[in-house]
Design a protein around this motif. Structure first.
Motif, PDB file in Angstrom:
ATOM      1  N   MET A   1      36.097  32.513  54.150  1.00 52.98           N
ATOM      2  CA  MET A   1      36.030  33.685  53.271  1.00 52.98           C
ATOM      3  C   MET A   1      34.924  33.499  52.236  1.00 52.98           C
ATOM      4  SD  MET A   1      38.965  35.280  50.743  1.00 52.98           S
ATOM      5  CE  MET A   1      40.007  35.831  52.089  1.00 52.98           C
ATOM      6  N   ASN A   2      34.182  34.569  51.954  1.00 49.06           N
ATOM      7  CA  ASN A   2      33.166  34.529  50.907  1.00 49.06           C
ATOM      8  C   ASN A   2      33.806  34.885  49.566  1.00 49.06           C
ATOM      9  OD1 ASN A   2      31.010  33.895  52.634  1.00 49.06           O
ATOM     10  ND2 ASN A   2      30.784  36.043  53.221  1.00 49.06           N
ATOM     11  N   TYR A   3      33.820  33.933  48.659  1.00 49.52           N
ATOM     12  CA  TYR A   3      34.443  34.141  47.356  1.00 49.52           C
ATOM     13  C   TYR A   3      33.406  34.566  46.323  1.00 49.52           C
ATOM     14  CZ  TYR A   3      38.429  31.657  49.352  1.00 49.52           C
ATOM     15  OH  TYR A   3      39.484  31.279  50.143  1.00 49.52           O
ATOM     16  N   LEU A   4      33.844  35.383  45.360  1.00 45.29           N
ATOM     17  CA  LEU A   4      32.958  35.746  44.257  1.00 45.29           C
ATOM     18  C   LEU A   4      32.668  34.515  43.402  1.00 45.29           C
ATOM     19  CD1 LEU A   4      33.121  38.913  42.124  1.00 45.29           C
ATOM     20  CD2 LEU A   4      33.065  36.711  40.980  1.00 45.29           C
ATOM     21  N   LEU A   5      33.682  33.673  43.218  1.00 42.30           N
ATOM     22  CA  LEU A   5      33.535  32.416  42.491  1.00 42.30           C
ATOM     23  C   LEU A   5      34.258  31.321  43.247  1.00 42.30           C
ATOM     24  CD1 LEU A   5      32.920  30.639  39.941  1.00 42.30           C
ATOM     25  CD2 LEU A   5      35.118  31.428  39.038  1.00 42.30           C
ATOM     26  N   GLU A   6      33.577  30.194  43.396  1.00 41.50           N
ATOM     27  CA  GLU A   6      34.207  29.033  44.039  1.00 41.50           C
ATOM     28  C   GLU A   6      33.699  27.770  43.342  1.00 41.50           C
ATOM     29  OE1 GLU A   6      34.953  27.221  48.538  1.00 41.50           O
ATOM     30  OE2 GLU A   6      33.441  28.782  48.206  1.00 41.50           O
ATOM     31  N   VAL A  25      38.605  25.999  42.497  1.00 47.11           N
ATOM     32  CA  VAL A  25      39.133  27.357  42.311  1.00 47.11           C
ATOM     33  C   VAL A  25      38.464  28.292  43.304  1.00 47.11           C
ATOM     34  CG1 VAL A  25      38.920  29.356  40.763  1.00 47.11           C
ATOM     35  CG2 VAL A  25      39.938  27.244  39.930  1.00 47.11           C
ATOM     36  N   HIS A  26      39.240  29.243  43.830  1.00 47.86           N
ATOM     37  CA  HIS A  26      38.732  30.225  44.789  1.00 47.86           C
ATOM     38  C   HIS A  26      39.114  31.618  44.296  1.00 47.86           C
ATOM     39  CE1 HIS A  26      39.596  26.413  46.846  1.00 47.86           C
ATOM     40  NE2 HIS A  26      38.499  26.661  47.547  1.00 47.86           N
ATOM     41  N   LEU A  27      38.117  32.407  43.927  1.00 46.95           N
ATOM     42  CA  LEU A  27      38.357  33.725  43.330  1.00 46.95           C
ATOM     43  C   LEU A  27      37.799  34.828  44.225  1.00 46.95           C
ATOM     44  CD1 LEU A  27      39.236  35.492  40.904  1.00 46.95           C
ATOM     45  CD2 LEU A  27      36.955  35.097  39.937  1.00 46.95           C
ATOM     46  N   GLU A  28      38.685  35.711  44.682  1.00 49.97           N
ATOM     47  CA  GLU A  28      38.277  36.823  45.522  1.00 49.97           C
ATOM     48  C   GLU A  28      37.809  38.000  44.666  1.00 49.97           C
ATOM     49  OE1 GLU A  28      41.404  37.919  48.189  1.00 49.97           O
ATOM     50  OE2 GLU A  28      41.933  35.838  48.636  1.00 49.97           O
ATOM     51  N   LYS A  29      36.880  38.770  45.179  1.00 52.59           N
ATOM     52  CA  LYS A  29      36.399  39.960  44.480  1.00 52.59           C
ATOM     53  C   LYS A  29      37.552  40.951  44.314  1.00 52.59           C
ATOM     54  CE  LYS A  29      32.908  43.647  44.714  1.00 52.59           C
ATOM     55  NZ  LYS A  29      32.487  43.466  43.317  1.00 52.59           N
ATOM     56  N   GLY A  30      37.665  41.525  43.118  1.00 55.11           N
ATOM     57  CA  GLY A  30      38.705  42.507  42.841  1.00 55.11           C
ATOM     58  C   GLY A  30      40.041  41.918  42.437  1.00 55.11           C
ATOM     59  N   ALA A  31      40.115  40.598  42.322  1.00 56.04           N
ATOM     60  CA  ALA A  31      41.367  39.939  41.947  1.00 56.04           C
ATOM     61  C   ALA A  31      41.496  39.835  40.435  1.00 56.04           C
ATOM     62  CB  ALA A  31      41.434  38.541  42.562  1.00 56.04           C
ATOM     63  N   ILE A  32      42.721  39.737  39.974  1.00 53.70           N
ATOM     64  CA  ILE A  32      43.008  39.295  38.612  1.00 53.70           C
ATOM     65  C   ILE A  32      43.628  37.904  38.756  1.00 53.70           C
ATOM     66  CG2 ILE A  32      44.272  39.703  36.475  1.00 53.70           C
ATOM     67  CD1 ILE A  32      44.284  42.651  37.070  1.00 53.70           C
ATOM     68  N   TYR A  33      42.853  36.900  38.402  1.00 52.19           N
ATOM     69  CA  TYR A  33      43.244  35.509  38.631  1.00 52.19           C
ATOM     70  C   TYR A  33      43.889  34.969  37.358  1.00 52.19           C
ATOM     71  CZ  TYR A  33      42.702  30.658  40.358  1.00 52.19           C
ATOM     72  OH  TYR A  33      42.919  29.369  40.784  1.00 52.19           O
ATOM     73  N   GLY A  34      45.174  34.693  37.430  1.00 51.65           N
ATOM     74  CA  GLY A  34      45.891  34.140  36.295  1.00 51.65           C
ATOM     75  C   GLY A  34      45.768  32.630  36.270  1.00 51.65           C
ATOM     76  N   PHE A  35      45.091  32.117  35.238  1.00 46.93           N
ATOM     77  CA  PHE A  35      44.878  30.674  35.102  1.00 46.93           C
ATOM     78  C   PHE A  35      45.964  30.157  34.170  1.00 46.93           C
ATOM     79  CE2 PHE A  35      41.449  27.258  34.371  1.00 46.93           C
ATOM     80  CZ  PHE A  35      41.695  26.685  35.607  1.00 46.93           C
ATOM     81  N   ASN A  60      30.457  21.294  41.636  1.00 45.09           N
ATOM     82  CA  ASN A  60      29.618  22.446  41.937  1.00 45.09           C
ATOM     83  C   ASN A  60      30.308  23.762  41.574  1.00 45.09           C
ATOM     84  OD1 ASN A  60      27.426  20.968  43.265  1.00 45.09           O
ATOM     85  ND2 ASN A  60      28.953  20.530  44.842  1.00 45.09           N
ATOM     86  N   ILE A  61      29.493  24.740  41.176  1.00 44.34           N
ATOM     87  CA  ILE A  61      29.949  26.106  40.915  1.00 44.34           C
ATOM     88  C   ILE A  61      29.130  27.048  41.790  1.00 44.34           C
ATOM     89  CG2 ILE A  61      30.203  27.956  39.224  1.00 44.34           C
ATOM     90  CD1 ILE A  61      30.234  25.779  37.033  1.00 44.34           C
ATOM     91  N   THR A  62      29.799  27.848  42.591  1.00 42.42           N
ATOM     92  CA  THR A  62      29.120  28.884  43.372  1.00 42.42           C
ATOM     93  C   THR A  62      29.579  30.236  42.851  1.00 42.42           C
ATOM     94  OG1 THR A  62      29.057  27.463  45.324  1.00 42.42           O
ATOM     95  CG2 THR A  62      28.667  29.814  45.671  1.00 42.42           C
ATOM     96  N   LEU A  63      28.647  31.030  42.335  1.00 43.59           N
ATOM     97  CA  LEU A  63      28.953  32.307  41.687  1.00 43.59           C
ATOM     98  C   LEU A  63      28.104  33.405  42.304  1.00 43.59           C
ATOM     99  CD1 LEU A  63      30.434  33.712  39.274  1.00 43.59           C
ATOM    100  CD2 LEU A  63      28.421  33.154  37.898  1.00 43.59           C
ATOM    101  N   PHE A  64      28.752  34.446  42.802  1.00 45.52           N
ATOM    102  CA  PHE A  64      28.044  35.540  43.476  1.00 45.52           C
ATOM    103  C   PHE A  64      27.129  34.999  44.579  1.00 45.52           C
ATOM    104  CE2 PHE A  64      28.746  37.118  39.086  1.00 45.52           C
ATOM    105  CZ  PHE A  64      29.581  38.183  39.387  1.00 45.52           C
ATOM    106  N   MET A 183      36.269  45.678  38.888  1.00 48.43           N
ATOM    107  CA  MET A 183      35.963  44.429  38.213  1.00 48.43           C
ATOM    108  C   MET A 183      36.842  43.304  38.741  1.00 48.43           C
ATOM    109  SD  MET A 183      35.513  44.113  34.085  1.00 48.43           S
ATOM    110  CE  MET A 183      34.312  45.441  34.116  1.00 48.43           C
ATOM    111  N   THR A 184      36.387  42.072  38.580  1.00 43.34           N
ATOM    112  CA  THR A 184      37.164  40.880  38.901  1.00 43.34           C
ATOM    113  C   THR A 184      37.412  40.132  37.602  1.00 43.34           C
ATOM    114  OG1 THR A 184      36.062  40.760  41.057  1.00 43.34           O
ATOM    115  CG2 THR A 184      37.254  38.803  40.321  1.00 43.34           C
ATOM    116  N   ILE A 185      38.630  39.631  37.416  1.00 42.19           N
ATOM    117  CA  ILE A 185      39.005  39.071  36.115  1.00 42.19           C
ATOM    118  C   ILE A 185      39.665  37.705  36.283  1.00 42.19           C
ATOM    119  CG2 ILE A 185      40.407  39.414  34.033  1.00 42.19           C
ATOM    120  CD1 ILE A 185      40.278  42.426  34.570  1.00 42.19           C
TER     121      ILE A 185
END
Length: 305
Positions: A1-6, A25-35, A60-64, A183-185
């Motif tokens: 899966m391609n994540y908006l943030l990984e 961390v794996h963040l999908e586009k359109g998610a509200i990620y509760g940390f 490493n940080i992969t963003l967009f 938005m993704t949050i």
């Protein structure tokens, strides 16, 4: 899966303290990620590394889709509210936003009014922000983070200290940002029950270590209703006796404890079956964990809180 943030083994060390320890961390586009994590767990440090306010020690940080130094061009797509919002108390909400817009080079007609409407402050008029309630200040802080139309919003404890009405207002606003602005949050908090009402995905962090990631459905499943059976060191034998009744969905926790996830109308039959096998039952009850209870169990109990 391609994540908006990984993130991959993202680590931040201050002196001898690992504030963030190899977090993935794996963040999908359109998610509200509760940390989720108690104060000092590493939530704020993690968010600061994502937005460039702190430099990772390693990982490493992969963003967009851009990795590490390549992501510098993507930072304008991030809106940030970490710690206290930078609000000038002697100015109105409009003027605070206008100042931020000038700094960002934005001069669109109706732009500020649109943000004020989004954050529910379009009717405050010329009231100085120093007279705002805490909830209003938090909403304005989020409004400042929205300047530039970010795709990713990072919010650090935005409901901390709010009264129930303020929490409700912020919660409704966050939901509308996802549905209306795509938005993704990421929202960090230690107020777990409130976070569970708005987040679609969760990351649980403790002492800098990400213990678990799960979706809302998976969290609900973890906290769902169950039968808690406590025996005197005979959980394996007890499980076999209960399976003979056609009840198979259960977890053996240890030598004394079993959690049974079905057969809620068959508790008397279970007790009789255990008695026939001469298995001593210390207690049997139907319960479900709150998200706080689940968190405490996952992070090592109340003594570790």
């Amino acid at each position: 899966m391609n994540y908006l943030l990984e993130t991959d083994k993202l680590t931040k060390i201050y002196g001898k303290q690992k504030a963030v320890n190899e977090v993935n961390v794996h963040l999908e586009k359109g998610a509200i990620y509760g940390f989720i994590g108690r104060n000092g767990a590493g939530k704020t440090t993690f968010l600061k590394m994502i937005c460039g306010m702190a430099k990772p020690t390693s990982g490493n940080i992969t963003l967009f889709g851009k990795k590490n130094n390549e992501r510098a061009s993507e930072m304008k797509k991030i809106g940030v509210l970490i710690e206290d919002p930078g609000i000038f108390p002697g100015m109105t909400a409009y003027d605070n936003l206008k100042l931020k817009c000038k700094a960002a080079g934005i001069n669109k007609e109706g732009y500020i009014e649109g943000i004020l409407k989004t954050i529910g402050l379009d009717k405050v008029g010329k009231k100085k922000t120093g007279c705002f309630s805490l909830g209003m200040k938090q909403r304005l802080g989020i409004g400042l983070a929205l300047v530039g139309d970010p795709e990713l919003l990072l919010l650090d404890e935005p409901i901390n200290g709010l009264d129930p009405q303020g929490i409700l207002e912020v919660r409704e606003m966050l939901t509308s940002l996802v549905t209306e602005r795509n938005m993704t949050i990421i929202i960090s908090s230690h107020i777990l029950e409130e976070l569970s009402k708005v987040a679609t995905h969760f990351g649980i962090i403790d002492n800098g270590v990400l213990i678990k990631e799960l979706s809302r459905d998976e969290l609900n499943n973890e906290c769902r209703e169950r039968i808690k059976l406590i025996t005197e060191g005979s959980s394996q034998d007890a499980a076999e006796a209960i399976k003979a009744l056609g009840i198979n969905n259960m977890n053996i926790i240890d030598d004394d404890n079993i959690e049974i996830l079905e057969g809620f109308d068959s508790v008397p039959e279970m007790v009789f079956a255990l008695a026939e096998k001469k298995i001593r039952v210390k207690s049997i009850s139907v319960a479900n964990d709150s998200i706080e209870e689940y968190f405490i169990k996952l992070t090592g109990g109340k003594n570790n809180a």
